[in-house]
Design an enzyme around this catalytic site. Structure first.
Site, PDB file in Angstrom:
ATOM      1  CG  ASN A  12      -1.715   1.209   1.429  1.00 20.04           C
ATOM      2  OD1 ASN A  12      -1.806   2.041   0.529  1.00 20.04           O
ATOM      3  ND2 ASN A  12      -2.325   1.339   2.604  1.00 20.04           N
ATOM      4  CD1 TRP A  13       3.430   1.162  -3.107  1.00 20.48           C
ATOM      5  CD2 TRP A  13       3.626   2.636  -4.798  1.00 20.48           C
ATOM      6  NE1 TRP A  13       4.237   0.604  -4.068  1.00 20.48           N
ATOM      7  CE2 TRP A  13       4.372   1.485  -5.114  1.00 20.48           C
ATOM      8  CE3 TRP A  13       3.586   3.677  -5.717  1.00 20.48           C
ATOM      9  CZ2 TRP A  13       5.086   1.356  -6.310  1.00 20.48           C
ATOM     10  CZ3 TRP A  13       4.283   3.562  -6.903  1.00 20.48           C
ATOM     11  CH2 TRP A  13       5.034   2.411  -7.195  1.00 20.48           C
ATOM     12  CE  LYS A  14      -0.154   3.288   4.765  1.00 20.10           C
ATOM     13  NZ  LYS A  14      -0.032   3.388   6.203  1.00 20.10           N
ATOM     14  CG  HIS A  95      -5.732   1.840   5.307  1.00 30.38           C
ATOM     15  ND1 HIS A  95      -5.338   2.796   6.209  1.00 30.38           N
ATOM     16  CD2 HIS A  95      -4.675   1.000   5.169  1.00 30.38           C
ATOM     17  CE1 HIS A  95      -4.087   2.546   6.590  1.00 30.38           C
ATOM     18  NE2 HIS A  95      -3.668   1.452   5.969  1.00 30.38           N
ATOM     19  CD  GLU A  97      -2.906   5.528   6.711  1.00 30.82           C
ATOM     20  OE1 GLU A  97      -2.903   5.586   5.471  1.00 30.82           O
ATOM     21  OE2 GLU A  97      -1.959   5.044   7.375  1.00 30.82           O
ATOM     22  CD  GLU A 167      -3.336  -2.485   7.473  1.00 32.46           C
ATOM     23  OE1 GLU A 167      -2.265  -2.771   6.939  1.00 32.46           O
ATOM     24  OE2 GLU A 167      -3.922  -1.404   7.303  1.00 32.46           O
ATOM     25  N   GLY A 173       2.593   2.387  10.730  1.00 33.90           N
ATOM     26  CA  GLY A 173       3.521   3.496  10.539  1.00 33.90           C
ATOM     27  C   GLY A 173       4.257   3.905  11.806  1.00 33.90           C
ATOM     28  CB  SER A 212       5.418  -1.610  11.955  1.00 31.54           C
ATOM     29  OG  SER A 212       5.019  -0.269  12.159  1.00 31.54           O
ATOM     30  N   GLY A 233       2.883  -1.126   4.288  1.00 31.52           N
ATOM     31  CA  GLY A 233       2.869   0.303   3.976  1.00 31.52           C
ATOM     32  C   GLY A 233       4.273   0.787   3.639  1.00 31.52           C
ATOM     33  N   GLY A 234       4.918   1.404   4.605  1.00 33.30           N
ATOM     34  CA  GLY A 234       6.219   2.047   4.388  1.00 33.30           C
ATOM     35  C   GLY A 234       7.227   1.182   3.648  1.00 33.30           C
TER      36      GLY A 234
HETATM   37  P1  PGA Z   1       2.970   0.334   7.640  1.00 38.91           P
HETATM   38  O1  PGA Z   1       1.493   0.523   7.043  1.00 38.91           O
HETATM   39  O2  PGA Z   1       3.528  -0.940   7.077  1.00 38.91           O
HETATM   40  O3  PGA Z   1       3.728   1.554   7.187  1.00 38.91           O
HETATM   41  O4  PGA Z   1       2.823   0.278   9.139  1.00 38.91           O
HETATM   42  C1  PGA Z   1       0.631  -0.562   6.874  1.00 38.91           C
HETATM   43  C2  PGA Z   1      -0.677  -0.081   6.292  1.00 38.91           C
HETATM   44  O5  PGA Z   1      -1.157   0.989   6.692  1.00 38.91           O
HETATM   45  O6  PGA Z   1      -1.277  -0.751   5.425  1.00 38.91           O
END
Ligand code: PGA
Length: 250
Positions: A12-14, A95, A97, A167, A173, A212, A233-234
């Site tokens: 997930n590049w966001k 998600h 977010e 999640e 993050g 993470s 994510g990251g």
């Molecule tokens: P993260 O994000 O790996 O940066 O913690 C995961 C996500 O939000 O899908």
């Protein structure tokens, strides 16, 4: 790892990335030819057209959200059919977010799941608790509400066409990962909850862990019996890390 279920690692590049990253990731994943795990890349939607989607075999494309609406006067929205037309096979829904900053309720997430399915996309349905919910002792009750909203709106059979992604918000993050035991506990709970409706669906549905995940902790998470891959994510913004995490799932 010898699991019967499909193993999936989705990046997930966001709101990150660039045309240069598209090229690097596409070529890199083609070169790596990772087998035995379904690799999914979910960039921001303007980049879909820059992937050579028709020739994608090394990985699949996914979107990060889908509109509730099929089309018309909805400024800023992108429909499921448009995502499919640009080569997406997956779409992330719910998600945290989006739940937090776009006020997406359990009901909205359940409806987006339906929209995704009717466009022929596989929804990757995210759910997970805040630190507060966990500390207050409401973890399982909270997760049950999130998941039952999906099942009530879509039927349990439809979960056979979905991917679930646990999640915990406190792990996203933050660099603070759930321990493999913490994650396994929730994944087993989720599978048992689904089994209460349909044992076969529960056995077959892939449940990803996100929060993470890095190359150095991926294997211990993916080795858990009810963890069928990850939503990254990251670390999905680095070709090297994303490849290492994908290989850890095999
Ligand atoms: P993260 O994000 O790996 O940066 O913690 C995961 C996500 O939000 O899908």
């Amino acid at each position: 790892m010898s699991k019967q279920r499909e193993i999936i690692v989705a990046g997930n590049w966001k709101q990150n990335g660039s045309l240069a990253l598209v090229q690097e990731m596409q070529q890199g994943l083609i070169n790596e030819a990772i087998a035995g795990v379904t690799v999914v890349v979910c960039p921001p939607s303007p980049y879909f057209a820059s992937f050579n989607a028709t020739q994608l075999q090394a990985f699949s494309l996914g979107a990060q959200d889908v509109s509730l609406f099929t089309g018309g006067a909805h400024t800023g929205e992108v429909s499921g059919d448009m995502l499919a037309e640009f080569g997406c096979r997956y779409v992330i829904v719910g998600h945290s977010e989006r739940r937090n900053t776009h006020a997406e309720t359990n009901e909205v997430v359940a409806k987006k799941t339906k929209v995704a399915l009717s466009a022929g996309l596989t929804p990757i349905i995210c759910f997970g608790e805040s630190e507060q919910v966990r500390d207050d002792g409401h973890l399982f009750e909270f997760l049950k509400q999130q998941l039952e909203a999906i099942i009530v709106e879509n039927s349990v059979e439809s979960l056979a066409q979905c991917v679930l992604a646990y999640e915990p918000i406190w792990a996203i993050g933050t660099g603070r990962t759930a321990t493999p035991a913490q994650a396994q506990e929730v994944h087993a709970f989720v599978r048992a909850l689904v089994a209460g409706y349909d044992a076969q669906v529960a056995e077959n549905v892939s449940i990803l862990y996100g929060g993470s995940v890095k190359p150095d902790n991926a294997k211990s998470l993916f080795d858990q019996p009810d963890i069928d891959g990850g939503l990254i994510g990251g670390a999905s913004l680095s070709l090297q890390d994303f490849v290492a995490i994908s290989r850890a799932a095999i």
